[in-house]
Write a protein that holds these residues in place. Structure first.
Motif, PDB file in Angstrom:
ATOM      1  N   PRO A 134       3.004  22.388   3.424  1.00  0.00           N
ATOM      2  CA  PRO A 134       1.896  22.444   2.560  1.00  0.00           C
ATOM      3  C   PRO A 134       2.478  21.559   1.398  1.00  0.00           C
ATOM      4  N   ILE A 135       2.665  20.264   1.682  1.00  0.00           N
ATOM      5  CA  ILE A 135       2.862  18.922   0.516  1.00  0.00           C
ATOM      6  C   ILE A 135       2.014  18.020   0.545  1.00  0.00           C
ATOM      7  N   SER A 136       1.217  17.756   1.417  1.00  0.00           N
ATOM      8  CA  SER A 136      -0.279  16.731   1.287  1.00  0.00           C
ATOM      9  C   SER A 136       0.653  15.325   2.146  1.00  0.00           C
ATOM     10  N   SER A 137      -0.005  15.327   3.182  1.00  0.00           N
ATOM     11  CA  SER A 137       0.225  14.054   4.188  1.00  0.00           C
ATOM     12  C   SER A 137      -0.414  12.672   3.578  1.00  0.00           C
ATOM     13  N   SER A 138      -1.710  13.085   3.287  1.00  0.00           N
ATOM     14  CA  SER A 138      -2.463  11.618   2.750  1.00  0.00           C
ATOM     15  C   SER A 138      -1.644  11.366   1.308  1.00  0.00           C
ATOM     16  N   GLY A 139      -1.288  12.150   0.620  1.00  0.00           N
ATOM     17  CA  GLY A 139      -0.539  11.825  -0.688  1.00  0.00           C
ATOM     18  C   GLY A 139       0.629  11.081  -0.238  1.00  0.00           C
ATOM     19  N   HIS A 140       1.302  11.441   0.427  1.00  0.00           N
ATOM     20  CA  HIS A 140       2.729  10.697   0.879  1.00  0.00           C
ATOM     21  C   HIS A 140       2.449   9.342   1.633  1.00  0.00           C
ATOM     22  N   LEU A 141       1.402   9.256   2.457  1.00  0.00           N
ATOM     23  CA  LEU A 141       1.164   8.043   3.055  1.00  0.00           C
ATOM     24  C   LEU A 141       0.667   6.872   2.193  1.00  0.00           C
ATOM     25  N   LEU A 142      -0.184   7.496   0.937  1.00  0.00           N
ATOM     26  CA  LEU A 142      -0.750   6.547   0.100  1.00  0.00           C
ATOM     27  C   LEU A 142       0.605   5.898  -0.926  1.00  0.00           C
ATOM     28  N   LEU A 143       1.680   6.848  -1.113  1.00  0.00           N
ATOM     29  CA  LEU A 143       2.704   6.612  -1.787  1.00  0.00           C
ATOM     30  C   LEU A 143       3.659   5.662  -1.222  1.00  0.00           C
ATOM     31  N   VAL A 144       3.717   5.544   0.163  1.00  0.00           N
ATOM     32  CA  VAL A 144       4.562   4.565   0.917  1.00  0.00           C
ATOM     33  C   VAL A 144       4.569   3.374   0.521  1.00  0.00           C
ATOM     34  N   PRO A 145       3.188   2.455   0.344  1.00  0.00           N
ATOM     35  CA  PRO A 145       3.120   1.070  -0.068  1.00  0.00           C
ATOM     36  C   PRO A 145       3.418   1.024  -1.580  1.00  0.00           C
ATOM     37  N   THR A 146       3.057   2.074  -2.369  1.00  0.00           N
ATOM     38  CA  THR A 146       3.478   2.246  -3.858  1.00  0.00           C
ATOM     39  C   THR A 146       4.735   2.148  -4.299  1.00  0.00           C
ATOM     40  N   LEU A 147       5.614   2.894  -3.506  1.00  0.00           N
ATOM     41  CA  LEU A 147       7.100   2.946  -3.655  1.00  0.00           C
ATOM     42  C   LEU A 147       8.007   2.094  -2.996  1.00  0.00           C
ATOM     43  N   THR A 148       7.601   1.474  -2.041  1.00  0.00           N
ATOM     44  CA  THR A 148       8.461   0.531  -1.228  1.00  0.00           C
ATOM     45  C   THR A 148       7.879  -0.918  -1.464  1.00  0.00           C
ATOM     46  N   GLY A 149       6.713  -1.220  -1.684  1.00  0.00           N
ATOM     47  CA  GLY A 149       6.275  -2.407  -1.753  1.00  0.00           C
ATOM     48  C   GLY A 149       5.810  -3.117  -0.469  1.00  0.00           C
ATOM     49  N   TRP A 150       5.976  -2.311   0.468  1.00  0.00           N
ATOM     50  CA  TRP A 150       5.388  -2.819   1.777  1.00  0.00           C
ATOM     51  C   TRP A 150       3.789  -3.003   1.504  1.00  0.00           C
ATOM     52  N   PRO A 151       3.264  -4.030   2.505  1.00  0.00           N
ATOM     53  CA  PRO A 151       1.840  -4.063   2.326  1.00  0.00           C
ATOM     54  C   PRO A 151       0.998  -2.536   2.793  1.00  0.00           C
ATOM     55  N   ASP A 152      -0.096  -2.389   2.242  1.00  0.00           N
ATOM     56  CA  ASP A 152      -0.651  -0.970   2.538  1.00  0.00           C
ATOM     57  C   ASP A 152      -1.183  -1.254   4.060  1.00  0.00           C
ATOM     58  N   GLN A 153      -0.679  -0.101   4.678  1.00  0.00           N
ATOM     59  CA  GLN A 153      -0.595   0.188   6.099  1.00  0.00           C
ATOM     60  C   GLN A 153      -2.204   0.342   6.561  1.00  0.00           C
ATOM     61  N   GLY A 154      -3.109   0.522   5.745  1.00  0.00           N
ATOM     62  CA  GLY A 154      -4.455   0.578   6.029  1.00  0.00           C
ATOM     63  C   GLY A 154      -5.098   1.749   6.535  1.00  0.00           C
TER      64      GLY A 154
END
Length: 274
Positions: free
Chosen positions: A20-40
């Motif tokens: 119960p910790i939000s998958s979509s939230g974590h997925l959106l944070l990946v490019p934000t925190l890593t600098g990787w291109p948005d996975q789309g």
């Protein structure tokens, strides 16, 4: 995608979809925190489909019984499983309507660049998870599910379309507030998520393919890895909820939200979201 990005996305989706910790939230944070291109969006859809297959495999007996119950309903015969199947369908309708509306107004695309929404939702719904789990009664089981609680939990699931809320988290929160035992709350939350995840995935997949976006090998590999991680996560969680509360997850959500807000308002540049 880099192999490291594939593995990270699969781990994040597989673990966070059913906690119960939000998958979509974590997925959106990946490019934000890593600098990787948005996975789309298409990659997000593929990993969600991996999660969908995992919950179907884990709850395959329930899925078979629900399907047979639905067939009985079509034949005019009402059974306990048929009634539950009907309640799951009814509980899914609010999420469908809300999802279509948000998609039409472009909200879901806009929110990909707004990590503060994820942060505040993590905190707010983390606190709500704790309160409802701590003070909710444990006197109702799946057999006690009726129209009113199914609609209420369905409305809660609709809110979870907003990243950072957590679909499993808010549906478990609603179920606990309504007095359902913790394992039963988790079980219903997962079963209710099956049509919602599948429907959203099929629609998004169809839109992406029709617009010419190709499904790459990396996306498929991410979905496969997600399936195995998610299956393990469900197995562990269903055992844990029999012996522990949701407090650790609530604490994690609040700390995650506070940490993210601190980064956002500190002026420290986060990774670029492309």
């Amino acid at each position: 995608m880099l192999i490291l990005q594939i593995v990270v996305l699969a781990l994040i989706q597989g673990i966070t979809e059913f906690l119960p910790i939000s998958s979509s939230g974590h997925l959106l944070l990946v490019p934000t925190l890593t600098g990787w291109p948005d996975q789309g969006v298409l990659t997000d859809v593929m990993v969600h489909m991996g999660s969908f297959l995992a919950v179907v495999v884990y709850f395959w007996r329930d899925c078979v019984n629900l399907t047979l119950g639905g067939v009985d309903l079509l034949r005019g015969r009402i059974t306990a499983w048929g009634k539950l199947a009907m309640l799951i369908v009814i509980g899914t309708i609010p999420a469908v309507i809300f999802g279509v509306v948000l998609d039409k107004i472009g909200f879901m695309d806009a929110v990909r660049d707004m990590p503060e929404i994820i942060a505040w939702n993590a905190i707010i719904f983390g606190i709500l998870l704790y309160v409802c789990d701590r003070f909710g009664l444990s006197e109702r089981r799946m057999s006690d599910m009726s129209l009113t609680p199914a609609v209420i939990i369905g409305l809660a699931q609709a809110i979870a379309i907003i990243p950072g809320t957590s679909r499993s988290g808010i549906t478990m929160t609603a179920a606990r507030a309504l007095g359902f035992e913790r394992p039963e709350a988790a079980r219903f939350a997962f079963l209710l998520g099956i049509p919602a995840i599948a429907g959203a995935g099929v629609l998004k997949l169809g839109d992406a393919v029709s617009s010419g976006e190709a499904i790459t090998f990396g996306m498929m590999l991410t979905a496969i890895l997600t399936f195995f991680v998610a299956l393990g996560t469900i197995t562990v969680l269903m055992k844990l909820v029999r012996h522990m509360s949701f407090l650790p997850f609530a604490v994690y959500r609040v700390l995650l939200g506070i940490g993210l807000l601190a980064l956002i308002y500190s002026g420290i540049p986060l990774g670029a979201v492309n």
